[in-house]
Design an enzyme around this catalytic site. Structure first.
Site, PDB file in Angstrom:
ATOM      1  N   TYR A  52       0.827  -1.213   0.000  1.00  0.00           N
ATOM      2  CA  TYR A  52       0.000   0.000   0.000  1.00  0.00           C
ATOM      3  C   TYR A  52       0.860   1.260   0.000  1.00  0.00           C
ATOM      4  O   TYR A  52       0.420   2.319  -0.416  1.00  0.00           O
ATOM      5  CB  TYR A  52      -0.854   0.049   1.273  1.00  0.00           C
ATOM      6  N   GLY A  53       2.061   1.134   0.538  1.00  0.00           N
ATOM      7  CA  GLY A  53       2.855   2.300   0.941  1.00  0.00           C
ATOM      8  C   GLY A  53       3.157   3.337  -0.119  1.00  0.00           C
ATOM      9  O   GLY A  53       3.362   4.504   0.200  1.00  0.00           O
ATOM     10  N   CYS A  83      -2.333  -1.586  10.218  1.00  0.00           N
ATOM     11  CA  CYS A  83      -1.556  -1.052   9.107  1.00  0.00           C
ATOM     12  C   CYS A  83      -1.429   0.452   9.338  1.00  0.00           C
ATOM     13  O   CYS A  83      -2.451   1.158   9.387  1.00  0.00           O
ATOM     14  CB  CYS A  83      -2.308  -1.342   7.814  1.00  0.00           C
ATOM     15  N   ASN A  84      -0.219   0.924   9.487  1.00  0.00           N
ATOM     16  CA  ASN A  84      -0.010   2.360   9.702  1.00  0.00           C
ATOM     17  C   ASN A  84      -0.436   3.151   8.471  1.00  0.00           C
ATOM     18  O   ASN A  84      -0.966   4.256   8.578  1.00  0.00           O
ATOM     19  CB  ASN A  84       1.472   2.641   9.977  1.00  0.00           C
ATOM     20  N   THR A  85      -0.183   2.565   7.298  1.00  0.00           N
ATOM     21  CA  THR A  85      -0.478   3.266   6.048  1.00  0.00           C
ATOM     22  C   THR A  85      -1.985   3.468   5.894  1.00  0.00           C
ATOM     23  O   THR A  85      -2.447   4.581   5.604  1.00  0.00           O
ATOM     24  CB  THR A  85       0.078   2.441   4.862  1.00  0.00           C
ATOM     25  N   GLU A 162       6.908  -9.814   2.695  1.00  0.00           N
ATOM     26  CA  GLU A 162       5.867 -10.573   1.981  1.00  0.00           C
ATOM     27  C   GLU A 162       6.456 -11.838   1.355  1.00  0.00           C
ATOM     28  O   GLU A 162       5.804 -12.866   1.265  1.00  0.00           O
ATOM     29  CB  GLU A 162       5.217  -9.707   0.897  1.00  0.00           C
ATOM     30  N   THR A 195       3.672  -2.230  10.129  1.00  0.00           N
ATOM     31  CA  THR A 195       3.468  -3.493  10.840  1.00  0.00           C
ATOM     32  C   THR A 195       4.222  -4.674  10.215  1.00  0.00           C
ATOM     33  O   THR A 195       4.287  -5.741  10.814  1.00  0.00           O
ATOM     34  CB  THR A 195       1.965  -3.827  10.924  1.00  0.00           C
TER      35      THR A 195
END
Ligand code: DGL
Length: 284
Positions: A52-53, A83-85, A162, A195
Site C-alpha cells: 500500500y505504501g 496497518c499504519n499506512t 511478503e 506493521t
C-alpha cells in the site's frame, strides 16, 4: 447497527476484524492472540494490492472502506486497522462513515520514543504514505518538541517480508542502507512505523546495535483493542480456543505458508475477491 451487534453479542462471540495490505498485520494479530487468547479474529490481507505504501492516499481510503464493509459483513464488531499506512489514509474517514463501529488505528509510536530518548534524536521508519498523512504531521506537532525526528521510507522492506525474506543477504543490505543515515544522526530510539517491520526486528536490532531501542506499537494496539472490546461488552473470556478466520485477496496457499512461518499457526485460508464496484466478497 448497535442493536444488531448487541443482540448477537448475547448469543455469539463477536470477532475482531483485523486488516493490512498483507502479512504485516499478523504482527498485531499475534499480540491480540497473546493478550486476548479467547477472542476470535477475522483477518483480511489485501495482498492483491500490496504494498500500500506507495499508493495514493485516496486509493488506500477506497480499499480500506471496502475491507471494512467486508469485515462487518463477515461478523466483525471492532475493527483493528493493523496497518499504519491505511490508518494514516483512512482512519478518520472510516470513523465518519461508520459512526457505530469502533475502529482501533495505528500510528508510529513517536510519543514513547520522545519520552525515552537521551540523545534527542529519534528515528522513524515507515511507508511514504504514512509520512504524507495528516496523522503523522499531528504526531510531530503534539510530541516532537525539541527532539529531532529523522524519518526514513523503506520501500524494499514490505516486499521482502511478503516474500518471507527475513534474514537474506538482500534483507540485510536493505536494512543496513535504510538505517545508515539514522544511525549517523545519532538516534537512540527507532520507531517501527509499519506493521511488516516487526518481522525483521532481529535483523534491525542487530544492525542498529545495542544502544538503539526499537519500539513496536503492536502490544499497545492489542491493549487498546482489549479496552474497546471490554467497553462494548464483547470481550471473550472463556478459555476455549477461538476459531480464527483468515482471508486474502492474493494467493491463499502462499498466505497459509506465511501464517505457519510467521505465527506458527496452521489453518485454512480463504480467498476474497474485489468486484468492479469496489466491493470485496468472500469466495464460498
Ligand atoms: N503494513 C503496512 C503498514 O503498517 C503496509 C505496508 C505496505 O503495504 O506498504 O504501513
Amino acid at each position: 447497527m448497535n442493536t444488531q451487534f448487541a443482540i448477537r453479542n448475547s448469543q455469539f462471540a463477536i470477532p475482531v476484524g483485523v486488516f493490512d495490505s498483507g502479512v504485516g498485520g499478523l504482527s498485531v494479530a499475534r499480540e491480540i492472540m497473546t493478550l486476548l487468547p479467547a477472542q476470535p479474529i477475522i483477518y483480511l490481507a489485501d495482498q492483491a494490492h500490496a504494498p500500500y505504501g506507495q499508493r495514493p492516499l485516496a486509493e488506500i481510503r477506497t480499499l480500506s472502506e471496502g475491507i471494512a464493509r467486508f469485515l462487518l459483513a463477515e461478523g466483525a464488531g471492532v475493527i483493528v486497522i493493523a496497518c499504519n499506512t491505511a490508518s494514516a489514509a483512512a482512519l478518520h474517514g472510516l470513523r465518519e462513515q461508520f459512526p457505530a463501529v469502533p475502529f482501533v488505528g495505528m500510528e508510529p509510536a513517536v510519543k514513547p520514543a520522545v519520552e525515552h530518548t537521551r540523545s534527542c534524536h529519534v528515528g522513524v521508519i515507515a511507508t511514504a504514505a504514512t509520512f504524507q498523512g495528516e496523522l503523522f504531521a499531528s504526531l510531530l506537532d503534539r510530541y516532537a518538541g525539541r527532539v529531532a525526528i529523522h524519518t526514513q521510507i523503506c520501500p524494499e522492506l514490505v516486499p521482502l517480508v511478503e516474500a518471507g525474506e527475513l534474514d537474506s543477504a538482500g534483507a540485510r543490505s536493505a536494512v543496513q542502507r535504510y538505517l545508515a543515515p539514522l544511525l549517523l544522526a545519532g538516534i537512540d530510539q527507532l520507531v517501527l512505523g509499519c506493521t511488516h517491520y516487526p518481522f525483521l526486528r532481529p535483523l534491525i536490532e542487530e544492525i542498529a546495535g545495542a544502544d538503539v531501542a526499537v519500539i513496536d506499537p503492536a502490544p499497545a494496539v492489542a491493549r487498546q483493542a482489549g479496552r474497546v472490546l471490554a467497553q462494548q461488552g464483547w470481550l471473550v473470556e472463556d478459555a476455549a480456543s477461538p476459531a480464527h478466520q483468515f482471508y486474502t485477496t492474493g494467493d491463499p496457499t502462499r498466505f497459509q505458508v506465511a501464517l505457519r512461518d510467521l505465527l506458527d499457526v496452521t489453518t485454512d485460508v480463504r480467498q476474497a475477491t474485489w468486484q468492479q464496484d469496489n466491493r470485496l466478497l468472500p469466495v464460498r
